[in-house]
Design a protein around this motif. Sequence first.
Motif, PDB file in Angstrom:
ATOM      1  N   LEU A  98      21.300  36.530 -53.063  1.00  0.00           N
ATOM      2  CA  LEU A  98      19.641  36.571 -53.488  1.00  0.00           C
ATOM      3  C   LEU A  98      19.674  35.916 -54.568  1.00  0.00           C
ATOM      4  O   LEU A  98      18.971  34.452 -54.855  1.00  0.00           O
ATOM      5  CB  LEU A  98      19.450  37.669 -53.296  1.00  0.00           C
ATOM      6  N   ARG A  99      20.212  36.864 -55.829  1.00  0.00           N
ATOM      7  CA  ARG A  99      20.019  36.442 -57.193  1.00  0.00           C
ATOM      8  C   ARG A  99      20.473  34.470 -57.309  1.00  0.00           C
ATOM      9  O   ARG A  99      20.086  34.311 -57.775  1.00  0.00           O
ATOM     10  CB  ARG A  99      20.535  37.367 -57.797  1.00  0.00           C
ATOM     11  N   CYS A 100      21.647  34.047 -56.293  1.00  0.00           N
ATOM     12  CA  CYS A 100      22.117  32.979 -56.560  1.00  0.00           C
ATOM     13  C   CYS A 100      21.487  32.107 -56.225  1.00  0.00           C
ATOM     14  O   CYS A 100      21.156  30.664 -56.475  1.00  0.00           O
ATOM     15  CB  CYS A 100      23.330  32.758 -55.732  1.00  0.00           C
ATOM     16  N   ALA A 101      20.146  32.501 -54.799  1.00  0.00           N
ATOM     17  CA  ALA A 101      19.428  31.820 -54.312  1.00  0.00           C
ATOM     18  C   ALA A 101      18.646  31.066 -55.065  1.00  0.00           C
ATOM     19  O   ALA A 101      18.088  30.289 -54.674  1.00  0.00           O
ATOM     20  CB  ALA A 101      19.405  32.030 -52.671  1.00  0.00           C
ATOM     21  N   LEU A 102      17.892  32.154 -55.531  1.00  0.00           N
ATOM     22  CA  LEU A 102      16.528  32.347 -56.202  1.00  0.00           C
ATOM     23  C   LEU A 102      16.672  31.704 -57.486  1.00  0.00           C
ATOM     24  O   LEU A 102      16.068  30.861 -58.195  1.00  0.00           O
ATOM     25  CB  LEU A 102      16.249  33.432 -56.455  1.00  0.00           C
ATOM     26  N   GLU A 103      18.228  31.874 -58.309  1.00  0.00           N
ATOM     27  CA  GLU A 103      18.537  30.787 -59.627  1.00  0.00           C
ATOM     28  C   GLU A 103      18.585  29.878 -59.173  1.00  0.00           C
ATOM     29  O   GLU A 103      17.674  28.889 -60.109  1.00  0.00           O
ATOM     30  CB  GLU A 103      19.897  32.247 -60.325  1.00  0.00           C
ATOM     31  N   CYS A 104      19.426  29.186 -58.143  1.00  0.00           N
ATOM     32  CA  CYS A 104      19.897  28.016 -58.134  1.00  0.00           C
ATOM     33  C   CYS A 104      18.091  27.215 -57.568  1.00  0.00           C
ATOM     34  O   CYS A 104      17.878  26.038 -58.151  1.00  0.00           O
ATOM     35  CB  CYS A 104      20.863  27.881 -56.644  1.00  0.00           C
ATOM     36  N   LEU A 105      17.538  28.171 -57.212  1.00  0.00           N
ATOM     37  CA  LEU A 105      16.084  27.599 -56.715  1.00  0.00           C
ATOM     38  C   LEU A 105      15.030  27.267 -58.144  1.00  0.00           C
ATOM     39  O   LEU A 105      15.042  25.484 -58.772  1.00  0.00           O
ATOM     40  CB  LEU A 105      14.900  28.031 -55.979  1.00  0.00           C
ATOM     41  N   ALA A 106      15.194  27.874 -58.885  1.00  0.00           N
ATOM     42  CA  ALA A 106      14.615  28.568 -59.832  1.00  0.00           C
ATOM     43  C   ALA A 106      15.023  27.082 -61.228  1.00  0.00           C
ATOM     44  O   ALA A 106      14.437  26.186 -61.512  1.00  0.00           O
ATOM     45  CB  ALA A 106      14.888  29.600 -60.927  1.00  0.00           C
ATOM     46  N   ALA A 107      16.669  27.030 -61.093  1.00  0.00           N
ATOM     47  CA  ALA A 107      16.568  25.889 -61.092  1.00  0.00           C
ATOM     48  C   ALA A 107      16.685  24.432 -61.158  1.00  0.00           C
ATOM     49  O   ALA A 107      16.370  23.097 -61.853  1.00  0.00           O
ATOM     50  CB  ALA A 107      18.708  25.905 -61.161  1.00  0.00           C
ATOM     51  N   GLU A 108      16.527  24.101 -59.584  1.00  0.00           N
ATOM     52  CA  GLU A 108      16.128  22.784 -59.615  1.00  0.00           C
ATOM     53  C   GLU A 108      14.282  22.681 -59.981  1.00  0.00           C
ATOM     54  O   GLU A 108      14.725  21.397 -60.170  1.00  0.00           O
ATOM     55  CB  GLU A 108      15.719  22.604 -58.038  1.00  0.00           C
ATOM     56  N   ARG A 109      13.472  23.523 -60.314  1.00  0.00           N
ATOM     57  CA  ARG A 109      12.134  23.679 -60.350  1.00  0.00           C
ATOM     58  C   ARG A 109      11.777  23.358 -61.907  1.00  0.00           C
ATOM     59  O   ARG A 109      11.376  22.566 -62.633  1.00  0.00           O
ATOM     60  CB  ARG A 109      11.413  24.475 -60.217  1.00  0.00           C
ATOM     61  N   ALA A 110      13.182  24.230 -62.403  1.00  0.00           N
ATOM     62  CA  ALA A 110      12.868  23.840 -63.757  1.00  0.00           C
ATOM     63  C   ALA A 110      13.834  22.469 -64.775  1.00  0.00           C
ATOM     64  O   ALA A 110      12.945  22.343 -65.794  1.00  0.00           O
ATOM     65  CB  ALA A 110      14.451  25.492 -64.238  1.00  0.00           C
TER      66      ALA A 110
END
Length: 231
Positions: free
Chosen positions: A87-99
């Motif tokens: 879950l951490r990976c899914a959330l963090e990769c999404l955050a990275a795209e937005r960031a």
Amino acid sequence: MELARISRERAVDAVYKALRQAILGSLIRSGERLNVEELARKLGVSLTPVRHAIQQLATEGLVEVRPRGGTFVASLTPQDVEETFDLRCALECLAAERAMRRITPQDLRHLGQILESLRMPVRTEEDQKNHERANVEFHMVLIRAAGNRRLLEMYEALNAHIKIARIHASDADWPTRLQEEQSEHEAIVSALENKRTAELVQALRKHIYRARDSLMAAIKENSLSAQRNPE
Ligand SMILES: [Zn+2]
């Protein structure tokens, strides 16, 4: 009245710190039952601060309060780590795209400073705490830069950093693996600086899955050595 309240808050804080330390240091083991009366007696305090401290530890995911079933140190199995880190990976990769679109020059400077402090050798327990704090902050810069409050809340609720600290506390070898972690963090920052989204997501995924696998291996190794050396 005022004085009594202050001292009770201090007692809660002291009990919280003592219990947290005992759980992180595996003095109280994963899955073990916590007896409020016994803890109060051992710590020389009344029941109330112990109950409050346990509530605080429950929000952090360190203890589990089972309705009508008692209070236990939260279990930490390879499966717990696998689920949390997926879950951490899914959330963090999404955050990275937005960031990528929102990251500021100050954020990038901040990441550079964190990379510097992560480069320091880890020799003492204090170094270890500083290192873990800096690592949490590194990832939080990305999460915050995504600018999604719900994502931030879900990320924090995973309490991944507490799981990492619990495993590292019983794994003396982890500082030897820091070189790998450092080059992964550098790849993340360089992808961000060069505005390469696909590269950023790939670097993050590699970093988080490598960490997941080594933490899962450390738990398995710890439980094996605990079986070999029963207390
Ligand atoms: Zn990291």
